[in-house]
Design a protein around this motif. Structure first.
Motif, PDB file in Angstrom:
ATOM      1  N   VAL A 274       1.079  -1.187  -0.083  1.00  0.00           N
ATOM      2  CA  VAL A 274      -0.305  -0.078  -0.120  1.00  0.00           C
ATOM      3  C   VAL A 274       0.352   1.138   0.072  1.00  0.00           C
ATOM      4  O   VAL A 274       1.617   1.694   0.872  1.00  0.00           O
ATOM      5  CB  VAL A 274      -1.101   0.168   1.488  1.00  0.00           C
ATOM      6  N   ARG A 275       0.453   2.171  -0.493  1.00  0.00           N
ATOM      7  CA  ARG A 275       1.213   3.531  -0.990  1.00  0.00           C
ATOM      8  C   ARG A 275       0.639   4.555  -0.135  1.00  0.00           C
ATOM      9  O   ARG A 275      -0.871   4.249   0.085  1.00  0.00           O
ATOM     10  CB  ARG A 275       1.078   4.083  -2.471  1.00  0.00           C
ATOM     11  N   PRO A 276       1.290   5.276   0.276  1.00  0.00           N
ATOM     12  CA  PRO A 276       0.519   6.535   1.385  1.00  0.00           C
ATOM     13  C   PRO A 276      -0.501   6.934   0.846  1.00  0.00           C
ATOM     14  O   PRO A 276      -1.565   7.494   1.438  1.00  0.00           O
ATOM     15  CB  PRO A 276       1.886   7.343   1.763  1.00  0.00           C
ATOM     16  N   HIS A 277      -0.285   7.198  -0.465  1.00  0.00           N
ATOM     17  CA  HIS A 277      -1.357   7.619  -1.150  1.00  0.00           C
ATOM     18  C   HIS A 277      -2.893   7.311  -1.109  1.00  0.00           C
ATOM     19  O   HIS A 277      -3.491   7.541  -1.196  1.00  0.00           O
ATOM     20  CB  HIS A 277      -1.516   8.600  -2.626  1.00  0.00           C
ATOM     21  N   LEU A 299       4.371  18.549   4.296  1.00  0.00           N
ATOM     22  CA  LEU A 299       5.467  19.284   2.894  1.00  0.00           C
ATOM     23  C   LEU A 299       5.206  19.971   2.022  1.00  0.00           C
ATOM     24  O   LEU A 299       6.280  19.831   0.588  1.00  0.00           O
ATOM     25  CB  LEU A 299       5.461  17.246   2.991  1.00  0.00           C
ATOM     26  N   GLY A 300       4.353  20.595   2.427  1.00  0.00           N
ATOM     27  CA  GLY A 300       4.394  21.556   1.178  1.00  0.00           C
ATOM     28  C   GLY A 300       3.027  21.062   0.191  1.00  0.00           C
ATOM     29  O   GLY A 300       1.303  21.083   1.229  1.00  0.00           O
ATOM     30  N   SER A 301       2.878  21.036  -0.578  1.00  0.00           N
ATOM     31  CA  SER A 301       1.573  20.716  -0.776  1.00  0.00           C
ATOM     32  C   SER A 301       0.566  19.108  -0.102  1.00  0.00           C
ATOM     33  O   SER A 301      -0.594  19.105  -0.255  1.00  0.00           O
ATOM     34  CB  SER A 301       1.411  20.587  -2.774  1.00  0.00           C
ATOM     35  N   THR A 302       1.808  18.480   0.150  1.00  0.00           N
ATOM     36  CA  THR A 302       0.827  17.516   0.600  1.00  0.00           C
ATOM     37  C   THR A 302       1.406  17.116   1.814  1.00  0.00           C
ATOM     38  O   THR A 302       2.582  18.582   2.659  1.00  0.00           O
ATOM     39  CB  THR A 302       1.226  16.344   0.230  1.00  0.00           C
ATOM     40  N   THR A 303       0.615  16.675   3.058  1.00  0.00           N
ATOM     41  CA  THR A 303       0.871  16.702   4.374  1.00  0.00           C
ATOM     42  C   THR A 303       0.835  14.800   5.009  1.00  0.00           C
ATOM     43  O   THR A 303       0.488  14.446   4.542  1.00  0.00           O
ATOM     44  CB  THR A 303      -0.630  17.222   5.482  1.00  0.00           C
ATOM     45  N   THR A 309      -2.336   2.205  14.504  1.00  0.00           N
ATOM     46  CA  THR A 309      -3.911   1.140  13.825  1.00  0.00           C
ATOM     47  C   THR A 309      -3.198   0.323  14.709  1.00  0.00           C
ATOM     48  O   THR A 309      -2.536  -0.763  14.819  1.00  0.00           O
ATOM     49  CB  THR A 309      -4.107   1.226  12.679  1.00  0.00           C
ATOM     50  N   ALA A 310      -4.506  -0.987  14.614  1.00  0.00           N
ATOM     51  CA  ALA A 310      -4.313  -2.263  15.127  1.00  0.00           C
ATOM     52  C   ALA A 310      -3.573  -3.137  13.678  1.00  0.00           C
ATOM     53  O   ALA A 310      -3.416  -4.183  14.360  1.00  0.00           O
ATOM     54  CB  ALA A 310      -5.563  -3.102  15.020  1.00  0.00           C
ATOM     55  N   LEU A 311      -3.022  -2.065  13.243  1.00  0.00           N
ATOM     56  CA  LEU A 311      -1.985  -3.042  11.841  1.00  0.00           C
ATOM     57  C   LEU A 311      -1.390  -2.272  12.301  1.00  0.00           C
ATOM     58  O   LEU A 311       0.005  -3.152  10.998  1.00  0.00           O
ATOM     59  CB  LEU A 311      -2.958  -3.047  10.410  1.00  0.00           C
ATOM     60  N   GLY A 312      -0.569  -1.405  12.960  1.00  0.00           N
ATOM     61  CA  GLY A 312       0.732  -1.231  13.508  1.00  0.00           C
ATOM     62  C   GLY A 312       0.522   0.419  12.933  1.00  0.00           C
ATOM     63  O   GLY A 312       0.083   0.684  12.422  1.00  0.00           O
ATOM     64  N   GLU A 313       1.893   1.059  12.457  1.00  0.00           N
ATOM     65  CA  GLU A 313       1.674   2.541  12.182  1.00  0.00           C
ATOM     66  C   GLU A 313       1.565   2.428  10.712  1.00  0.00           C
ATOM     67  O   GLU A 313       2.658   2.062  10.092  1.00  0.00           O
ATOM     68  CB  GLU A 313       2.821   3.397  12.599  1.00  0.00           C
ATOM     69  N   ILE A 314       0.616   3.486  10.150  1.00  0.00           N
ATOM     70  CA  ILE A 314       0.760   3.742   8.767  1.00  0.00           C
ATOM     71  C   ILE A 314       1.439   5.005   7.975  1.00  0.00           C
ATOM     72  O   ILE A 314       0.356   6.131   8.844  1.00  0.00           O
ATOM     73  CB  ILE A 314      -0.950   2.911   8.682  1.00  0.00           C
ATOM     74  N   LEU A 315       1.468   5.431   7.458  1.00  0.00           N
ATOM     75  CA  LEU A 315       1.635   6.572   6.568  1.00  0.00           C
ATOM     76  C   LEU A 315       0.784   6.861   5.745  1.00  0.00           C
ATOM     77  O   LEU A 315       0.725   6.314   5.332  1.00  0.00           O
ATOM     78  CB  LEU A 315       3.401   6.684   6.411  1.00  0.00           C
ATOM     79  N   VAL A 316       0.250   8.204   6.078  1.00  0.00           N
ATOM     80  CA  VAL A 316      -0.671   8.679   4.798  1.00  0.00           C
ATOM     81  C   VAL A 316      -0.423   9.703   4.946  1.00  0.00           C
ATOM     82  O   VAL A 316       0.092  10.914   4.899  1.00  0.00           O
ATOM     83  CB  VAL A 316      -2.091   9.134   5.799  1.00  0.00           C
ATOM     84  N   LEU A 317      -0.744   9.858   3.306  1.00  0.00           N
ATOM     85  CA  LEU A 317      -0.037  11.523   2.486  1.00  0.00           C
ATOM     86  C   LEU A 317      -1.538  11.791   1.912  1.00  0.00           C
ATOM     87  O   LEU A 317      -2.459  11.655   0.828  1.00  0.00           O
ATOM     88  CB  LEU A 317       0.227  10.921   1.229  1.00  0.00           C
ATOM     89  N   ILE A 318      -1.962  12.879   2.789  1.00  0.00           N
ATOM     90  CA  ILE A 318      -3.104  14.106   2.079  1.00  0.00           C
ATOM     91  C   ILE A 318      -2.347  15.052   1.698  1.00  0.00           C
ATOM     92  O   ILE A 318      -1.695  15.884   1.983  1.00  0.00           O
ATOM     93  CB  ILE A 318      -3.837  14.004   3.737  1.00  0.00           C
ATOM     94  N   GLN A 321      -4.690  20.959   1.832  1.00  0.00           N
ATOM     95  CA  GLN A 321      -5.385  22.138   1.921  1.00  0.00           C
ATOM     96  C   GLN A 321      -7.276  21.615   2.846  1.00  0.00           C
ATOM     97  O   GLN A 321      -7.772  22.577   2.758  1.00  0.00           O
ATOM     98  CB  GLN A 321      -5.926  22.787   0.230  1.00  0.00           C
ATOM     99  N   GLY A 322      -6.790  19.999   2.473  1.00  0.00           N
ATOM    100  CA  GLY A 322      -7.743  19.463   3.184  1.00  0.00           C
ATOM    101  C   GLY A 322      -8.097  19.937   4.639  1.00  0.00           C
ATOM    102  O   GLY A 322      -6.953  21.095   5.184  1.00  0.00           O
ATOM    103  N   ALA A 323      -8.732  18.827   5.428  1.00  0.00           N
ATOM    104  CA  ALA A 323      -8.885  19.291   7.022  1.00  0.00           C
ATOM    105  C   ALA A 323      -7.526  18.670   8.187  1.00  0.00           C
ATOM    106  O   ALA A 323      -7.006  18.281   7.148  1.00  0.00           O
ATOM    107  CB  ALA A 323     -10.453  18.208   7.399  1.00  0.00           C
ATOM    108  N   ALA A 324      -6.771  19.966   8.725  1.00  0.00           N
ATOM    109  CA  ALA A 324      -5.573  19.123   9.676  1.00  0.00           C
ATOM    110  C   ALA A 324      -6.277  17.814  10.472  1.00  0.00           C
ATOM    111  O   ALA A 324      -6.824  18.262  11.225  1.00  0.00           O
ATOM    112  CB  ALA A 324      -5.234  20.200  10.025  1.00  0.00           C
ATOM    113  N   TYR A 325      -5.277  17.504  10.599  1.00  0.00           N
ATOM    114  CA  TYR A 325      -5.665  16.177  12.067  1.00  0.00           C
ATOM    115  C   TYR A 325      -4.587  16.658  13.325  1.00  0.00           C
ATOM    116  O   TYR A 325      -2.852  16.178  12.690  1.00  0.00           O
ATOM    117  CB  TYR A 325      -5.067  15.080  11.570  1.00  0.00           C
TER     118      TYR A 325
END
Ligand SMILES: Nc1ncnc2c1ncn2[C@@H]1O[C@H](COP(=O)(O)OP(=O)(O)OP(=O)(O)O)[C@@H](O)[C@H]1O
Length: 358
Positions: A274-277, A299-303, A309-318, A321-325
């Motif tokens: 699974v890719r972060p995007h 990171l600029g245009s992406t965060t 999670t129960a599956l481990g640490e997951i890196l998500v690229l969003i 300009q969307g909602a901040a977490y």
């Protein structure tokens, strides 16, 4: 007869007994840019030097436009090699450097000057003919080395990590110039790099190598979206792998998430990449994979958001300009099929071209 260069069953053992290549088979098509990509020490330079005629294989053949050139010298092979160190002659001007190979070929002084002027114009160095190498920037030195190779009008241009001595801005410029020249002049280029982003941006085809063997061949998109192994998946950019289950309908189950269906898949256990995007993040709900934000990096245009999670640490690229977490926020993760690949069982992974469309 197949056009381009065919490398057949090539094995290379160095004098110290180290086997750097184990039966390499690959076709380098005409008028395309093919890249040898792999980590340091995997045998890329050895393969390039064999193609150039600077090393001889223990076994195997090199067939160039139908002609066996395995025992031909470097000079007889009609190719040009550009090294990462440029290898310019320090006491010769730019023009003399570019004319060097032409002089060796016995071209008249007038033809040398004409070809040199043309090659220097191709790489944007007109006006610098009389400069000495130490009076040039790193980028200009690399362009001179390129012009010297192009002036020979070789049947195949070999580039060994041509950008490695340049800063990141210049790397991008010269990379774009090389690709534009290759496409405009329809050059056959064999390019070596260990940098997957560089390989993806310049290549028609990428040949991924690992420990002296070819492990996958494909377009940049094929390799990124349909890697055949965890090694290729990880090497082509950020990726996480998970154990998942396929049901009788070809749906892939990862914890509470479902991906697919993938009609070609049989019921049973699989590994998925699974890719972060591919992840989508939303405020916590009863759907999706529950998690908690550990940290996020703008990171600029992406965060980049790291979620526990129960599956481990997951890196998500969003998109930024969307909602901040914020750290500690409860969230739910969802997966889109884009950016998820199913690794085939090892019995199938001997094939070097991707088999399954996801
Ligand atoms: N002349 C030599 N004698 C013995 N071993 C060698 C020789 N040249 C290379 N090797 C070994 O062969 C292997 C492949 O080397 P090669 O230079 O082809 O790798 P590479 O993929 O180009 O690496 P890099 O990206 O670091 O340049 C390495 O383990 C290297 O140490």
């Amino acid at each position: 007869m197949r056009s381009g260069l065919e490398i057949r069953g090539v094995t290379k053992t160095y004098a110290n007994g180290y086997r750097a290549l184990h039966g390499v088979d690959v076709h380098i098509p005409d008028r395309r840019l093919t890249t040898l990509l792999g980590p340091s020490g995997c045998g890329k330079t050895t393969l390039l030097r064999l193609v150039a005629g600077l090393e001889t294989p223990d076994e195997g053949q090199l067939i160039f436009h139908g002609e066996d050139v395995t025992s031909k010298s470097a000079e007889q092979r009609d190719l040009s090699l550009v090294f990462q160190s440029y290898a310019l002659f320090p006491y010769q001007s730019v023009e003399e450097n570019v004319c060097y190979g032409l002089r060796m070929q016995g071209l008249s002084a007038a033809s040398q000057r004409e070809r040199s002027a043309h090659a220097l114009a191709l790489v944007g160095l007109q006006g610098l003919e009389d400069r000495m190498p130490h009076e040039l920037s790193g980028g200009q030195q690399q362009r001179t080395a390129l012009a010297r190779a192009l002036a020979l009008q070789p049947r195949i241009l070999l580039l060994d990590e041509p950008l490695s001595n340049l800063d990141s801005n210049l790397r991008r410029h010269i990379r774009e110039d090389i690709r534009a020249l290759q496409q405009r002049l329809e050059l056959t280029v064999l390019y070596v790099t260990h940098d997957h982003a560089e390989a993806m941006s310049v290549s028609d085809r990428i040949v991924v190598m690992q420990e002296g063997r070819i492990v996958q061949i494909g377009s940049p998109r094929d390799l990124y979206e349909r890697p055949l192994s965890e090694f290729v998946a990880a090497f082509m950019g950020d990726a996480a792998t998970f154990d998942a289950e396929v049901d009788t309908g070809g749906l892939v189950h990862l914890g509470p998430l479902q991906i697919g269906p993938h009609p070609g898949l049989r019921r049973g256990a699989v590994r998925i990449v699974v890719r972060p995007h591919a992840w989508r993040i939303a405020p916590a709900s009863s759907a999706g994979l529950p998690g908690k934000v550990l940290r996020s990096a703008f990171l600029g245009s992406t965060t980049e958001v790291c979620v526990h999670t129960a599956l481990g640490e997951i890196l998500v690229l969003i998109p930024s300009q969307g909602a901040a977490y914020i750290t500690g926020a409860p969230v739910s993760l969802f997966l889109s099929a884009q950016g998820v690949s199913v690794l085939l069982p090892s019995i199938f992974s001997n094939s070097l071209e991707p088999l399954v469309q996801h």
